[in-house]
Write a protein that holds these residues in place. Structure first.
Motif, PDB file in Angstrom:
ATOM      1  N   UNK A  49       0.818  -1.221   0.000  1.00 53.50           N
ATOM      2  CA  UNK A  49       0.000   0.000   0.000  1.00 53.50           C
ATOM      3  C   UNK A  49       0.848   1.265   0.000  1.00 53.50           C
ATOM      4  N   UNK A  50       2.085   1.171   0.515  1.00 51.52           N
ATOM      5  CA  UNK A  50       2.939   2.343   0.592  1.00 51.52           C
ATOM      6  C   UNK A  50       2.576   3.289   1.719  1.00 51.52           C
ATOM      7  N   UNK A  51       1.659   2.888   2.605  1.00 50.54           N
ATOM      8  CA  UNK A  51       1.256   3.745   3.720  1.00 50.54           C
ATOM      9  C   UNK A  51       2.417   3.929   4.687  1.00 50.54           C
ATOM     10  N   UNK A  52       2.655   5.177   5.088  1.00 54.84           N
ATOM     11  CA  UNK A  52       3.760   5.490   5.989  1.00 54.84           C
ATOM     12  C   UNK A  52       3.372   5.106   7.406  1.00 54.84           C
ATOM     13  N   UNK A  53       4.155   4.203   8.008  1.00 54.42           N
ATOM     14  CA  UNK A  53       3.917   3.751   9.368  1.00 54.42           C
ATOM     15  C   UNK A  53       4.685   4.619  10.360  1.00 54.42           C
ATOM     16  N   UNK A  54       5.955   4.892  10.054  1.00 52.66           N
ATOM     17  CA  UNK A  54       6.778   5.775  10.881  1.00 52.66           C
ATOM     18  C   UNK A  54       7.366   6.855   9.989  1.00 52.66           C
ATOM     19  N   UNK A  55       7.180   8.153  10.347  1.00 54.61           N
ATOM     20  CA  UNK A  55       7.673   9.241   9.510  1.00 54.61           C
ATOM     21  C   UNK A  55       9.191   9.184   9.321  1.00 54.61           C
ATOM     22  N   UNK A  56       9.654   9.939   8.337  1.00 49.73           N
ATOM     23  CA  UNK A  56      11.069   9.914   7.961  1.00 49.73           C
ATOM     24  C   UNK A  56      11.972  10.445   9.071  1.00 49.73           C
ATOM     25  N   UNK A  57      13.158   9.841   9.165  1.00 48.22           N
ATOM     26  CA  UNK A  57      14.178  10.248  10.122  1.00 48.22           C
ATOM     27  C   UNK A  57      15.506  10.426   9.387  1.00 48.22           C
ATOM     28  N   UNK A  58      16.262  11.438   9.809  1.00 45.15           N
ATOM     29  CA  UNK A  58      17.617  11.627   9.304  1.00 45.15           C
ATOM     30  C   UNK A  58      18.583  11.059  10.346  1.00 45.15           C
ATOM     31  N   UNK A  59      19.438  10.142   9.904  1.00 50.60           N
ATOM     32  CA  UNK A  59      20.447   9.577  10.796  1.00 50.60           C
ATOM     33  C   UNK A  59      21.830   9.863  10.227  1.00 50.60           C
ATOM     34  N   UNK A 115      25.947  10.084  17.638  1.00 51.43           N
ATOM     35  CA  UNK A 115      25.053   9.762  16.529  1.00 51.43           C
ATOM     36  C   UNK A 115      23.891  10.746  16.491  1.00 51.43           C
ATOM     37  N   UNK A 116      23.397  10.988  15.295  1.00 48.50           N
ATOM     38  CA  UNK A 116      22.246  11.863  15.093  1.00 48.50           C
ATOM     39  C   UNK A 116      21.058  11.026  14.658  1.00 48.50           C
ATOM     40  N   UNK A 117      19.904  11.322  15.221  1.00 45.70           N
ATOM     41  CA  UNK A 117      18.656  10.657  14.835  1.00 45.70           C
ATOM     42  C   UNK A 117      17.535  11.662  15.055  1.00 45.70           C
ATOM     43  N   UNK A 118      17.218  12.417  14.002  1.00 46.96           N
ATOM     44  CA  UNK A 118      16.271  13.522  14.123  1.00 46.96           C
ATOM     45  C   UNK A 118      15.182  13.405  13.070  1.00 46.96           C
ATOM     46  N   UNK A 119      14.067  14.107  13.319  1.00 45.75           N
ATOM     47  CA  UNK A 119      12.944  14.082  12.386  1.00 45.75           C
ATOM     48  C   UNK A 119      13.309  14.761  11.074  1.00 45.75           C
ATOM     49  N   UNK A 120      12.732  14.221   9.995  1.00 47.42           N
ATOM     50  CA  UNK A 120      12.968  14.747   8.649  1.00 47.42           C
ATOM     51  C   UNK A 120      11.613  15.031   8.025  1.00 47.42           C
ATOM     52  N   UNK A 121      11.417  16.243   7.431  1.00 49.69           N
ATOM     53  CA  UNK A 121      10.100  16.596   6.887  1.00 49.69           C
ATOM     54  C   UNK A 121       9.734  15.785   5.651  1.00 49.69           C
ATOM     55  N   UNK A 122       8.474  15.357   5.581  1.00 49.05           N
ATOM     56  CA  UNK A 122       8.006  14.600   4.421  1.00 49.05           C
ATOM     57  C   UNK A 122       8.069  15.437   3.152  1.00 49.05           C
ATOM     58  N   UNK A 123       7.889  16.751   3.289  1.00 46.78           N
ATOM     59  CA  UNK A 123       7.946  17.649   2.130  1.00 46.78           C
ATOM     60  C   UNK A 123       9.308  17.606   1.464  1.00 46.78           C
ATOM     61  N   UNK A 124      10.357  17.392   2.264  1.00 46.05           N
ATOM     62  CA  UNK A 124      11.716  17.389   1.726  1.00 46.05           C
ATOM     63  C   UNK A 124      12.025  16.140   0.916  1.00 46.05           C
TER      64      UNK A 124
END
Length: 276
Positions: A162-172, A233-242
């Motif tokens: 389905x491609x449904x997003x379960x967990x939003x994008x993260x930048x690591x 280490x970095x693990x932060x939220x990443x915008x879906x728009x990006x």
């Protein structure tokens, strides 16, 4: 109680009533009455056994035996306590034999037949979808603090198909910093990440998501002496728009730190060992 066990009780009750007219012909009130008595006896005795907790782990075969005994007891009780003057049902004997054979076959199938496995519950498959960041590593220089950001990647968890997003994008990524000064100590205060679009404007995160900041104190690496290095280490939220094509232009890393003159002093402690 399973549905199959209840159906078995009912079938055995009906079977007990049908067979009663063949085995004990005199004294009955007819096929309909025998079937009702068989049902009451079968379900009643089986329910009593389960209610009082007798044989709690009994399977369907054992409970089927109990149900048949209950049906037989009800028929016998009627013949003894309230018999009729009927001599039997000669015209209904063929029907009793036919119905009895069908019920026997049904009961045998319910008791000994293959069990139907429960329908498999459909479960969605979740997978990690990774987006490459080009370049994946970059040099960092903020005043006297230098370093490098490596292994940058963006990952989101999506439902397969389905491609449904379960967990939003993260930048690591991995962040390496170094105090390149020869005579100043650095206390790292905070870091902030901004995602900039092609128009030079920051891309905002969706509602209920955390602004991407770096807390150095939580890693124990907020103080850097001259020449000292630190990593985290970095693990932060990443915008879906990006994630849209040609939307993201650059990632900015802002570092806030407090420099101070570096002092090193030696303190001499006069001591004795064991009173000598």
């Amino acid at each position: 109680m399973s549905f199959s066990m209840f159906v078995t009780w009912v079938l055995l009750g009906v079977l007990g009533g049908v067979l009663a007219g063949l085995v004990m012909k005199p004294g009955g009130h007819g096929l309909k009455s025998d079937i009702i008595l068989g049902l009451v006896g079968s379900i009643g005795l089986s329910w009593i056994f389960r209610a009082i907790g007798m044989f709690p782990n009994a399977g369907i075969v054992a409970m089927a035996f109990v149900a048949f005994i209950g049906a037989a007891l009800a028929i016998v009780a009627q013949r003894k306590l309230r018999p009729t003057e009927r001599s039997g049902e000669a015209n209904g004997t063929v029907w009793r034999w036919g119905l009895g054979a069908a019920l026997v076959a049904a009961v045998v199938w319910m008791v000994l037949g293959p069990s139907v496995p429960p329908a498999a519950t459909a479960t969605s498959v979740v997978e990690d979808k990774t987006y490459e960041v080009t370049p994946a590593a970059m040099k960092v220089k903020v005043g006297i603090v230098t370093g490098e950001v490596t292994a940058m990647k963006v990952t989101e968890r999506v439902e397969q198909g389905s491609g449904r997003v379960v967990s939003p994008a993260k930048l690591t990524a991995n962040l390496y910093l170094k105090n390149s000064s020869a005579d100043q100590t650095v206390r790292l205060v905070e870091g902030k990440i901004q995602y900039i679009d092609v128009a030079g404007q920051p891309i905002k995160l969706e509602d209920m998501r955390t602004e991407p900041t770096i807390k150095f104190a939580s890693y124990g690496s907020e103080r850097l002496d001259p020449g000292q290095e630190a990593s985290q280490s970095l693990d932060v939220d990443f915008p879906a728009e990006a994630l849209k094509t040609k939307k993201l232009k650059e990632i900015r890393l802002e570092l806030a730190y407090i420099p101070s003159p570096y002092h090193q002093e030696t303190v001499k402690l006069s001591v004795t060992i064991g009173g000598k």
